[in-house]
Every structure is written in C-alpha cells, then in structure tokens.
Write a protein that holds these residues in place. Structure first.
Motif, short mmCIF file in Angstrom:
data_model
loop_
_atom_site.label_atom_id
_atom_site.label_comp_id
_atom_site.label_asym_id
_atom_site.label_seq_id
_atom_site.Cartn_x
_atom_site.Cartn_y
_atom_site.Cartn_z
N SER A 1 5.21 27.68 39.25
CA SER A 1 6.31 28.54 39.81
C SER A 1 7.45 27.95 39.90
O SER A 1 7.55 26.69 40.28
N ALA A 2 8.64 28.54 39.55
CA ALA A 2 9.80 27.77 39.38
C ALA A 2 10.94 28.89 40.18
O ALA A 2 10.81 30.03 39.89
N ARG A 3 12.05 28.40 40.59
CA ARG A 3 13.26 29.10 40.67
C ARG A 3 13.74 29.87 39.42
O ARG A 3 14.37 30.95 39.32
N ILE A 4 13.79 28.75 38.47
CA ILE A 4 14.40 28.96 37.12
C ILE A 4 13.44 28.71 35.89
O ILE A 4 12.89 27.26 36.14
N VAL A 5 13.02 29.37 34.95
CA VAL A 5 12.38 29.05 33.86
C VAL A 5 13.42 29.15 32.55
O VAL A 5 14.15 29.82 32.60
N VAL A 6 13.22 28.01 31.78
CA VAL A 6 13.89 28.08 30.47
C VAL A 6 13.03 27.88 29.35
O VAL A 6 11.96 27.17 29.12
N LEU A 7 13.04 28.72 28.39
CA LEU A 7 11.95 29.04 27.24
C LEU A 7 12.70 28.47 26.01
O LEU A 7 13.74 28.77 25.48
N CYS A 8 11.92 27.32 25.52
CA CYS A 8 12.37 26.45 24.60
C CYS A 8 11.53 26.26 23.51
O CYS A 8 11.16 25.21 22.98
N GLY A 9 10.31 27.34 23.29
CA GLY A 9 9.45 27.11 22.38
C GLY A 9 9.63 27.29 21.19
O GLY A 9 8.96 26.83 20.06
N ARG B 1 21.26 34.06 11.09
CA ARG B 1 21.15 32.49 10.75
C ARG B 1 22.29 31.71 12.04
O ARG B 1 22.46 30.89 11.90
N VAL B 2 22.06 32.72 13.02
CA VAL B 2 22.94 31.90 14.05
C VAL B 2 21.85 31.82 15.34
O VAL B 2 21.16 32.89 15.46
N PRO B 3 21.87 30.39 15.87
CA PRO B 3 20.93 30.63 16.87
C PRO B 3 21.31 31.49 18.05
O PRO B 3 22.36 31.67 18.18
N GLN B 4 20.35 31.60 18.90
CA GLN B 4 20.45 32.68 19.97
C GLN B 4 20.06 31.86 21.30
O GLN B 4 19.35 31.11 21.64
N MET B 5 21.06 32.31 22.43
CA MET B 5 20.78 32.00 23.83
C MET B 5 21.06 33.18 24.69
O MET B 5 21.91 34.02 24.52
N GLY B 6 20.00 33.34 25.87
CA GLY B 6 20.35 34.26 26.74
C GLY B 6 19.14 34.47 27.74
O GLY B 6 18.84 33.19 28.08
N ARG B 7 19.24 35.46 28.40
CA ARG B 7 18.35 35.54 29.48
C ARG B 7 17.35 36.86 29.31
O ARG B 7 17.55 37.95 28.76
N ALA C 1 16.45 37.85 35.50
CA ALA C 1 17.38 37.33 36.17
C ALA C 1 17.59 35.92 36.19
O ALA C 1 18.28 35.04 35.93
N ASN C 2 16.02 35.13 36.07
CA ASN C 2 16.09 33.85 36.25
C ASN C 2 15.21 33.30 35.26
O ASN C 2 14.64 32.20 35.31
N THR C 3 15.32 33.65 33.99
CA THR C 3 14.56 33.09 32.66
C THR C 3 15.53 33.24 31.66
O THR C 3 15.90 34.04 30.95
N TYR C 4 15.77 31.85 31.26
CA TYR C 4 16.64 31.72 30.11
C TYR C 4 15.79 31.31 28.85
O TYR C 4 14.73 30.96 28.95
N PHE C 5 16.49 31.62 27.62
CA PHE C 5 15.89 31.17 26.54
C PHE C 5 16.85 30.60 25.47
O PHE C 5 17.95 31.00 25.45
N ALA D 1 30.46 29.59 30.97
CA ALA D 1 31.62 29.84 30.23
C ALA D 1 31.10 29.98 28.83
O ALA D 1 31.25 30.90 28.20
N ARG D 2 30.26 28.62 28.46
CA ARG D 2 29.91 28.64 27.05
C ARG D 2 28.63 29.79 26.90
O ARG D 2 28.44 29.96 25.79
N PHE D 3 27.91 29.36 27.72
CA PHE D 3 26.71 30.34 27.65
C PHE D 3 27.03 31.78 27.56
O PHE D 3 26.39 32.60 26.52
N ASP D 4 27.83 32.26 28.13
CA ASP D 4 28.23 33.65 27.90
C ASP D 4 28.81 34.22 26.64
O ASP D 4 28.56 35.04 26.36
N VAL D 5 29.43 33.16 25.96
CA VAL D 5 29.93 33.33 24.65
C VAL D 5 28.76 33.57 23.68
O VAL D 5 28.59 34.75 22.97
#
Length: 437
Positions: free
Chosen positions: A238-246, A357-363, A366-370, A398-402
């Motif tokens: 259990s975490a405040r924020i989870v980041v998925l990098c599988g 062919r562009v990597p993706q970053m997002g959510r 509310a509290n899970t990033y990938f 700033a950079r994440f949002d782009v």
C-alpha cells in the motif's frame, strides 16, 4: 564449427542463459513481498525505468519500495544490446510533422539527457558496467546516407552538433566491414554491460535506503483508490503513490494499459572470445554499431572481446525457434571473417512497442503513474522518463505534462490482430530497405 548455443530464458523468474547473466558482477539474494507493506511510493518494475524513478525519488528523501516480478533487470534492461543511443524510435522530423514545432523543440532539447543520467549514475555510484563512449550508425545504401544527412541537419537545428558523417573509407576506421557505404558517428552515445548497469543501479538505490522485493509477480493493482495498492502472489504493498514501470512484462495485471503497447521480441547472440587482434580488426574504434534499416542489426564488442550481435523482430513477443540460425547469417554478412565462429550464448527478450513509436507517460487514477513503450530505444529513454516521473511526483509536472498530453493510439486490429498488422507493415519497410528507396 559452430556449436549449439545455450537455451533461451526460462519462465520461472531466473535470468535467461545470456552472456550478460553469465558475466554479471553482482549476485543478489531475492526477497519476496510477504504480507502487507506500507510505503510512501511503490514502483513496479526493477528495470531502468523503475530504478531511475526510484533513485531520483530516494535522492530527494522519499521512502520508496520497488517490486519486481522476477529478478532485478530480468526483462529488457538486462537483455538489450547495451547501446546508449540518443533519441526516440520516432525521429525528430516525425515528431515535428505529427505534433508540431513546439513538441519537436521540447523533445530535441532532452533526447541526450538519458545518456547524461547514465554517465552521472555510473560515476557517482561507482557502477562497474564497462561504459565506453561513441556509437556508429551504418548505412547500406545511398538512400540511408541521405537519411543520416537529414538527421545531422535536423539535430543541428535543435542545438545538437555531435554527429559526424563518414564516407565508406572513413567508416572503416570505426567498423571494418565491406557491407556499408558510409555512416555517422555520435560522440555522445556509447555502450555498456546492461545487466551490470541495472544491478549497480539497484545497489545504488538500496544505499539510499530503498527496498527492493523480487520474485513477486504483480497480480493486480487497485489504482482507483485514494491510496493505491499493489497485490502480489504472497502479499500487498500500500502506497501514497504507485508508479508502473513493467513495460513489456507487465502482462495483464493492469488492463487499462494492455492496449497501449505490444510486446516485440528481439534476439541476440554472443561469440566465443575473439582475441584482441581479431576484435580490434573488426571494430577498431571499440564503439557500438547499428545500421539504419527498419529491421536493423546492432552489435559491439564486450569487455572480453566477444562479438555481441543482435537484430530481428517478432511482433507479439514470441521467440523464434532457432535464434542462432536467424542471426548468424547476418553476422557473417557484416563480418565474413567470423564465418563458422563458435556461438556461446543466444537469447531473446521483449521490448514494448507503441503504435506511434513515441514512449508514453501518464496517470491512471489520481495517484498511479506509468511509463512504457520505448519501442526499442529504452536504454536512454527509460532513464529520462524515470527522472521526469520523479520530478512530477515531487511537484514539478512541467515536463511530465508535455508527455502526458501527446496523443497515443491503439494498434489497428486490436489485441488479436495487432501483431499481424505490424508484420505486414514491416514487410513494406524491409522491401524499401532492400531496393534502396
């Protein structure tokens, strides 16, 4: 005579029988997730993306826990060509045409940052991974040389003047092969032992107080909760924020991400040691090399003077029946002097391909990033995305949002037919390479 290579990777979480696994310099004792663990930030995946995120957050003082389904670096981070190649799979010209000048200028300003992050981590944490400078793009045809000329000019437009065009004779000083008509040198690229890099990053993260749990496959993620929870076979985090990098190995654990990327298998072989004289005669520069075809070959020398040679793709992530039979003719085409050379290791591994062919970053929630979808250019991109995720979690989005706002598209044909669709497309580009268009 060529001997049979060692078997490809097993599905039990142990490393594939690759050259990298056989020559790794850190042996870890895996600890599993058992019971319930509370943490500030939970990162899923102990590859480059996950560990870059974790290190950058731990350096800022966060309590971070990393969960890995197999062993550290078991996936693409520990199986790849070991090449520090700047840029994304999608070229800056493609990004400019598709997303506009502002997006191209933004991405052009950071595509070399991943390599700088790698060099910083290696230096600061004294990671022993045989890091060496320089990479070569090799051209088979005049059309390929025109592509390289255009790339050099475009990168200069965005402030990067690190590429040197090479004619046939100039290229021989770097890679001694009759196969190519020319190429281009990128002085800011490089190569290293990829598994030793990720193992060194894991040790660096732990030195900062981080915790890594291995052999703990994720079964599901509750990403809708205010405090998300990651469930494994024997426990939960259990975490405040989870980041998925599988990336390519997350499987079906997070259904919302399944349609975004497709696993693609690429293959590698490693020769027996060639000796200093023969190895130097083949790649006098000791730099890494990749050609510029759509389905390319890539190769370099190891620290003990073996030829590490990769290439080929299988859409959908299945392994070919015989990796050696698939790659050895390509090796001998580039270096006829290696005909009949003994192959000591052969293996496959998956990377995650995005349709653009562009990597993706997002959510998701509310509290899970990938972050995923590096499309074969993950060594540098994953380190950059790890830093960008850490910035966002720390409050600078700033950079994440782009990246989050860049549009993505599912593969045509859905999950059932996406591999066939991509294979047909690859035939067309392979035909263009063959006829010199």
């Amino acid at each position: 005579m060529m001997t049979s290579a060692k078997k490809s990777y097993a599905g039990d979480g142990r490393y594939p029988t690759s050259y990298y696994a056989a020559s790794r310099n850190i042996i870890r004792t895996p600890v599993k997730v058992q019971g319930r663990i509370e943490t500030d930030i939970c990162v899923v995946g102990a590859g480059y993306s996950g560990l870059s995120t974790a290190i950058h957050l731990a350096e800022k003082g966060y309590k971070v826990t990393v969960i890995e389904g197999a062993q550290v670096g078991w996936g693409a981070s520990g199986r790849n060509g070991g090449q520090v190649v700047n840029g994304l799979n999608a070229s800056l010209s493609t990004i400019q045409r598709r997303y506009g000048e502002d997006a191209a200028r933004f991405i052009g300003g950071l595509v070399q940052e991943g390599g700088r992050i790698i060099r910083r981590l290696v230096s600061q944490y004294q990671i022993d991974c045989d890091l060496k400078p320089g990479n070569i793009y090799a051209a088979y045809t005049a059309a390929h040389m025109k592509e390289l000329e255009a790339k050099q000019a475009l990168w200069r437009k965005y402030g990067m003047d690190d590429h040197q065009l090479l004619d046939r004779e100039a290229l021989r000083k770097y890679v001694n092969s009759d196969a190519y008509c020319g190429g281009m040198l990128d002085t800011t690229g490089g190569h290293m032992h990829p598994l030793n890099l990720v193992l060194g990053e894991a040790r660096a993260f732990e030195s900062l107080g981080g915790a890594i749990y291995e052999m703990s496959p994720v079964t599901r993620v509750d990403h809708e909760a205010a405090r998300p929870t990651v469930y494994t076979q024997e426990g939960e985090v259990s975490a405040r924020i989870v980041v998925l990098c599988g990336n390519a190995y997350l499987g079906d654990a997070v259904p919302k991400l399944v349609s975004r990327v497709m696993p693609v298998s690429t293959q590698m072989i490693t020769t027996a040691p060639l000796g200093e004289e023969l190895a130097h005669s083949l790649i006098p520069s000791d730099m890494c090399v990749e050609d510029v075809r759509y389905i390319l070959d890539y190769f370099r020398l190891s620290a003990d003077k073996r030829m590490i040679f990769g290439g080929g793709t299988v859409y959908g992530g299945t392994d070919p029946a015989d990796v050696v039979a698939k790659l050895k003719p390509n090796l001998e085409k580039v270096f006829p002097r290696l005909k009949g050379v003994k192959i000591d290791y052969a293996w496959s591994g998956n990377f995650a391909l995005s349709f653009t062919r562009v990597p993706q970053m997002g959510r998701i929630g509310a509290n899970t990033y990938f972050a995923h979808g590096y499309s074969g250019h993950g060594v540098t991109g994953s380190h950059l995305f790890g830093r960008t995720l850490a910035e966002a979690i720390d409050g600078d989005t700033a950079r994440f949002d782009v990246f989050e706002k860049l549009p993505w598209y599912p593969f045509p044909g859905g999950r059932m037919f996406r591999a066939q669709y991509s294979t047909i497309g690859s035939w067309w580009y392979s035909f263009k390479d063959a006829v010199g268009w």
